[in-house]
Scaffold this active site. Sequence first.
Site, PDB file in Angstrom:
ATOM      1  N   ASP A 135      20.907  11.917  13.277  1.00 21.96           N
ATOM      2  CA  ASP A 135      20.238  13.370  14.131  1.00 21.96           C
ATOM      3  C   ASP A 135      18.860  13.198  12.412  1.00 21.96           C
ATOM      4  O   ASP A 135      19.054  13.496  11.692  1.00 21.96           O
ATOM      5  CB  ASP A 135      20.668  14.342  13.586  1.00 21.96           C
ATOM      6  CG  ASP A 135      19.609  16.044  14.226  1.00 21.96           C
ATOM      7  OD1 ASP A 135      18.966  15.819  13.676  1.00 21.96           O
ATOM      8  OD2 ASP A 135      21.117  16.834  15.114  1.00 21.96           O
ATOM      9  N   LYS A 139      13.447  19.599  11.108  1.00 20.89           N
ATOM     10  CA  LYS A 139      12.498  20.939   9.861  1.00 20.89           C
ATOM     11  C   LYS A 139      13.307  21.124   8.918  1.00 20.89           C
ATOM     12  O   LYS A 139      14.890  20.900   7.988  1.00 20.89           O
ATOM     13  CB  LYS A 139      13.480  22.199  10.514  1.00 20.89           C
ATOM     14  CG  LYS A 139      12.752  22.821  12.149  1.00 20.89           C
ATOM     15  CD  LYS A 139      13.083  23.330  12.854  1.00 20.89           C
ATOM     16  CE  LYS A 139      12.984  24.425  14.388  1.00 20.89           C
ATOM     17  NZ  LYS A 139      13.738  25.509  14.757  1.00 20.89           N
TER      18      LYS A 139
END
Length: 234
Positions: A135, A139
């Site tokens: 992952d 952000k």
Amino acid sequence: MSLVQEKPELFSKLAGILQRKSFSEKEFPSYLHIPFHLDTFPLDAKKIARQYGFQKTVLEIGSGWGEFTLDLAKQNPDWLIVATEKKKHRVKRTLQNALKQNIKNIRMMVLDVTWFLQEVFAPSSFDYVILNFPDPWPKKRHHKHRIMSENFLLELAPLCTKAALLEFATDYWPYMERVLEILQKSAIQKTWRNVHGMGVILPELANRPKSYFELLKKEEGEQPYFLQLLKTQC
């Protein structure tokens, strides 16, 4: 640094969660999976490999649905592949497919290596470590969750043999760019070096299975990036 090192008060709680997620021998043969029992750790992958006649030890972190894991196992029957995945239903699917395909050189673990790492694996256990498309946490406020970090690389190093190979793949360039920046730090340079030279990445790796995610990203027109690091002799 793994979570239990940062917050030792969570040790028992997290260990209990992983122990409950483990499979029993009634569910799957013991030669295919490693239950999470702290009294059996740290796991010496080299000892297991010698016991079963395997020549090389591999750690795959975040094996997903296991298609890459099983293809790598079939391609290299003399390798012992220890594959970790934090989602139990994905591990179950991989184990089911391993049984169908009569694959016996994998050991699956329901494990989040951001929780436990050095607590589970013995020093010098692995010759090869694979981290496929983790992952990217794009952000900024989530960057702390990225697995490829300075602390992770330093914590992983003792678990690897001399000249062990670490392969990291991502389709998110800012993530790869950040890793390249980390590799320029002196502490990391003493432990890991880029096989192909400082700052060099590859568009693909030859003679290696393609993961579902890699194929999907290519179909979508995305460019995967691959980095190969060698553990130094120090």
